[in-house]
Design a protein around this motif. Structure first.
Motif, PDB file in Angstrom:
ATOM      1  N   ASP A  98      54.634  26.733  20.981  1.00 22.50           N
ATOM      2  CA  ASP A  98      55.382  28.000  20.959  1.00 22.50           C
ATOM      3  C   ASP A  98      56.669  27.904  21.792  1.00 22.50           C
ATOM      4  OD1 ASP A  98      53.602  29.268  19.309  1.00 22.50           O
ATOM      5  OD2 ASP A  98      52.427  30.103  20.970  1.00 22.50           O
ATOM      6  N   ARG A  99      56.553  27.359  22.956  1.00 21.72           N
ATOM      7  CA  ARG A  99      57.760  27.236  23.807  1.00 21.72           C
ATOM      8  C   ARG A  99      58.748  26.233  23.228  1.00 21.72           C
ATOM      9  NH1 ARG A  99      55.891  26.765  29.949  1.00 21.72           N
ATOM     10  NH2 ARG A  99      54.188  25.604  29.049  1.00 21.72           N
ATOM     11  N   LEU A 100      58.274  25.196  22.588  1.00 23.80           N
ATOM     12  CA  LEU A 100      59.182  24.245  21.946  1.00 23.80           C
ATOM     13  C   LEU A 100      59.947  24.906  20.796  1.00 23.80           C
ATOM     14  CD1 LEU A 100      57.067  20.962  21.892  1.00 23.80           C
ATOM     15  CD2 LEU A 100      59.173  21.391  23.153  1.00 23.80           C
ATOM     16  N   HIS A 101      59.281  25.753  20.009  1.00 30.49           N
ATOM     17  CA  HIS A 101      59.959  26.489  18.935  1.00 30.49           C
ATOM     18  C   HIS A 101      61.000  27.463  19.514  1.00 30.49           C
ATOM     19  CE1 HIS A 101      58.024  25.050  15.336  1.00 30.49           C
ATOM     20  NE2 HIS A 101      56.798  25.258  15.848  1.00 30.49           N
ATOM     21  N   THR A 102      60.677  28.083  20.614  1.00 27.39           N
ATOM     22  CA  THR A 102      61.620  29.001  21.260  1.00 27.39           C
ATOM     23  C   THR A 102      62.867  28.255  21.717  1.00 27.39           C
ATOM     24  OG1 THR A 102      59.763  30.378  22.017  1.00 27.39           O
ATOM     25  CG2 THR A 102      61.882  30.682  23.110  1.00 27.39           C
ATOM     26  N   LEU A 103      62.668  27.105  22.341  1.00 26.15           N
ATOM     27  CA  LEU A 103      63.809  26.301  22.770  1.00 26.15           C
ATOM     28  C   LEU A 103      64.652  25.845  21.577  1.00 26.15           C
ATOM     29  CD1 LEU A 103      62.362  24.052  25.612  1.00 26.15           C
ATOM     30  CD2 LEU A 103      64.078  25.836  25.809  1.00 26.15           C
ATOM     31  N   ARG A 104      63.979  25.490  20.478  1.00 28.04           N
ATOM     32  CA  ARG A 104      64.718  25.043  19.298  1.00 28.04           C
ATOM     33  C   ARG A 104      65.563  26.175  18.730  1.00 28.04           C
ATOM     34  NH1 ARG A 104      65.633  23.900  14.355  1.00 28.04           N
ATOM     35  NH2 ARG A 104      65.345  21.954  13.304  1.00 28.04           N
ATOM     36  N   VAL A 105      65.021  27.386  18.653  1.00 26.58           N
ATOM     37  CA  VAL A 105      65.777  28.541  18.164  1.00 26.58           C
ATOM     38  C   VAL A 105      66.959  28.827  19.095  1.00 26.58           C
ATOM     39  CG1 VAL A 105      65.638  31.038  17.804  1.00 26.58           C
ATOM     40  CG2 VAL A 105      63.841  29.559  16.919  1.00 26.58           C
ATOM     41  N   TRP A 106      66.703  28.760  20.367  1.00 23.41           N
ATOM     42  CA  TRP A 106      67.777  29.027  21.337  1.00 23.41           C
ATOM     43  C   TRP A 106      68.916  28.005  21.175  1.00 23.41           C
ATOM     44  CZ3 TRP A 106      69.704  26.423  25.693  1.00 23.41           C
ATOM     45  CH2 TRP A 106      70.518  27.188  26.536  1.00 23.41           C
ATOM     46  N   HIS A 107      68.570  26.730  21.026  1.00 16.69           N
ATOM     47  CA  HIS A 107      69.584  25.693  20.860  1.00 16.69           C
ATOM     48  C   HIS A 107      70.311  25.815  19.523  1.00 16.69           C
ATOM     49  CE1 HIS A 107      69.324  23.268  24.464  1.00 16.69           C
ATOM     50  NE2 HIS A 107      68.008  23.441  24.453  1.00 16.69           N
ATOM     51  N   VAL A 108      69.628  26.232  18.473  1.00 21.47           N
ATOM     52  CA  VAL A 108      70.279  26.451  17.178  1.00 21.47           C
ATOM     53  C   VAL A 108      71.299  27.580  17.297  1.00 21.47           C
ATOM     54  CG1 VAL A 108      69.869  27.281  14.818  1.00 21.47           C
ATOM     55  CG2 VAL A 108      68.443  25.483  15.761  1.00 21.47           C
ATOM     56  N   MET A 109      70.936  28.650  18.019  1.00 21.37           N
ATOM     57  CA  MET A 109      71.884  29.756  18.221  1.00 21.37           C
ATOM     58  C   MET A 109      73.123  29.262  18.969  1.00 21.37           C
ATOM     59  SD  MET A 109      69.356  33.062  18.962  1.00 21.37           S
ATOM     60  CE  MET A 109      69.997  33.193  20.561  1.00 21.37           C
ATOM     61  N   TRP A 110      72.930  28.450  20.006  1.00 23.30           N
ATOM     62  CA  TRP A 110      74.062  27.920  20.747  1.00 23.30           C
ATOM     63  C   TRP A 110      74.897  26.983  19.889  1.00 23.30           C
ATOM     64  CZ3 TRP A 110      76.961  28.898  24.722  1.00 23.30           C
ATOM     65  CH2 TRP A 110      76.502  29.788  25.691  1.00 23.30           C
ATOM     66  N   LEU A 111      74.274  26.159  19.065  1.00 23.51           N
ATOM     67  CA  LEU A 111      75.016  25.271  18.176  1.00 23.51           C
ATOM     68  C   LEU A 111      75.839  26.075  17.161  1.00 23.51           C
ATOM     69  CD1 LEU A 111      72.543  22.329  17.499  1.00 23.51           C
ATOM     70  CD2 LEU A 111      74.727  22.260  18.696  1.00 23.51           C
ATOM     71  N   GLN A 112      75.305  27.199  16.683  1.00 17.79           N
ATOM     72  CA  GLN A 112      76.068  28.047  15.764  1.00 17.79           C
ATOM     73  C   GLN A 112      77.295  28.636  16.467  1.00 17.79           C
ATOM     74  OE1 GLN A 112      73.126  30.849  14.420  1.00 17.79           O
ATOM     75  NE2 GLN A 112      72.416  29.529  12.750  1.00 17.79           N
ATOM     76  N   ARG A 113      77.117  29.079  17.698  1.00 18.77           N
ATOM     77  CA  ARG A 113      78.255  29.613  18.453  1.00 18.77           C
ATOM     78  C   ARG A 113      79.308  28.535  18.697  1.00 18.77           C
ATOM     79  NH1 ARG A 113      76.810  32.572  23.793  1.00 18.77           N
ATOM     80  NH2 ARG A 113      79.044  32.943  23.690  1.00 18.77           N
ATOM     81  N   ILE A 114      78.863  27.339  19.057  1.00 21.89           N
ATOM     82  CA  ILE A 114      79.788  26.236  19.311  1.00 21.89           C
ATOM     83  C   ILE A 114      80.512  25.845  18.020  1.00 21.89           C
ATOM     84  CG2 ILE A 114      79.913  23.779  19.945  1.00 21.89           C
ATOM     85  CD1 ILE A 114      77.629  24.378  21.956  1.00 21.89           C
ATOM     86  N   ASP A 115      79.775  25.768  16.902  1.00 17.28           N
ATOM     87  CA  ASP A 115      80.398  25.426  15.624  1.00 17.28           C
ATOM     88  C   ASP A 115      81.418  26.478  15.197  1.00 17.28           C
ATOM     89  OD1 ASP A 115      78.949  23.095  15.472  1.00 17.28           O
ATOM     90  OD2 ASP A 115      77.398  23.922  14.137  1.00 17.28           O
ATOM     91  N   ALA A 116      81.128  27.762  15.433  1.00 19.70           N
ATOM     92  CA  ALA A 116      82.070  28.822  15.088  1.00 19.70           C
ATOM     93  C   ALA A 116      83.343  28.721  15.937  1.00 19.70           C
ATOM     94  CB  ALA A 116      81.416  30.195  15.269  1.00 19.70           C
ATOM     95  N   LYS A 117      83.194  28.402  17.206  1.00 21.61           N
ATOM     96  CA  LYS A 117      84.357  28.253  18.087  1.00 21.61           C
ATOM     97  C   LYS A 117      85.192  27.040  17.683  1.00 21.61           C
ATOM     98  CE  LYS A 117      86.598  29.353  21.868  1.00 21.61           C
ATOM     99  NZ  LYS A 117      87.160  30.654  22.166  1.00 21.61           N
ATOM    100  N   ILE A 118      84.531  25.932  17.316  1.00 23.45           N
ATOM    101  CA  ILE A 118      85.251  24.736  16.865  1.00 23.45           C
ATOM    102  C   ILE A 118      86.023  25.050  15.593  1.00 23.45           C
ATOM    103  CG2 ILE A 118      84.917  22.436  15.855  1.00 23.45           C
ATOM    104  CD1 ILE A 118      82.658  22.014  17.908  1.00 23.45           C
ATOM    105  N   ALA A 119      85.418  25.782  14.660  1.00 25.20           N
ATOM    106  CA  ALA A 119      86.098  26.124  13.406  1.00 25.20           C
ATOM    107  C   ALA A 119      87.300  27.028  13.667  1.00 25.20           C
ATOM    108  CB  ALA A 119      85.113  26.801  12.456  1.00 25.20           C
ATOM    109  N   ALA A 120      87.156  28.005  14.575  1.00 26.74           N
ATOM    110  CA  ALA A 120      88.264  28.909  14.883  1.00 26.74           C
ATOM    111  C   ALA A 120      89.419  28.155  15.529  1.00 26.74           C
ATOM    112  CB  ALA A 120      87.778  30.033  15.798  1.00 26.74           C
TER     113      ALA A 120
END
Length: 161
Positions: free
Chosen positions: A10-32
């Motif tokens: 459960d905690r590993l899935h939570t960490l994975r979701v959290w990191h995916v959210m951060w990767l989406q934010r980073i990818d959006a900033k790189i695209a902008a």
């Protein structure tokens, strides 16, 4: 082996979701930022060339020309229009003033602009200072011109009592 990840699923899935959210934010900033840099580069490539000479314009309906400047002069105001070399020379020869910072008259090869002897003698005379004298009638001051060639440059004011 050093393993700092949590042992349960459960905690590993939570960490994975959290990191995916951060990767989406980073990818959006790189695209902008990539889009912004591409727009800036396109703007640099499509910018019109800087004029060689500009004329600063006055205020009003007819907007008379005030001064001639070099194209890269930082003193020129916002009201301006580009001119070619021949028009800049013609305006300077007609009596329009040249900028004292970028000196377009020197760059255009115009050394003597004034053929009027009155203008040459007026430029050779020193400026006249006007000094305010506090000793006038009823507390009102009187102004008088001072000739810098004959009078002292030190002006003594009236002492207050």
């Amino acid at each position: 082996m050093f393993d700092d990840l949590p042992p349960d699923l459960d905690r590993l899935h939570t960490l994975r979701v959290w990191h995916v959210m951060w990767l989406q934010r980073i990818d959006a900033k790189i695209a902008a930022l990539t889009k912004r840099q591409a727009e800036e580069e396109c703007g640099r490539r499509n910018r019109p060339p800087q004029p060689e000479w500009i004329v600063e314009l006055g205020i009003g309906d007819r907007r008379p020309p005030l001064q001639v400047h070099a194209g890269d002069c930082y003193i020129a105001g916002k009201r301006r229009r580009p001119v070619d070399r021949d028009e800049a020379r013609r305006l300077l020869a007609a009596g329009l003033t040249s900028c004292g910072h970028c000196r377009p008259d020197s760059a255009l090869g115009i050394t003597e602009l004034s053929s009027h002897p009155a203008a040459l003698t007026a430029a050779a005379q020193p400026p006249v200072r006007v000094v305010h004298d506090r000793r006038g009638s009823r507390g009102q001051g009187a102004s008088r011109p001072i000739d810098p060639w004959t009078e002292s440059h030190v002006v003594r004011s009236a002492s207050r009592s």
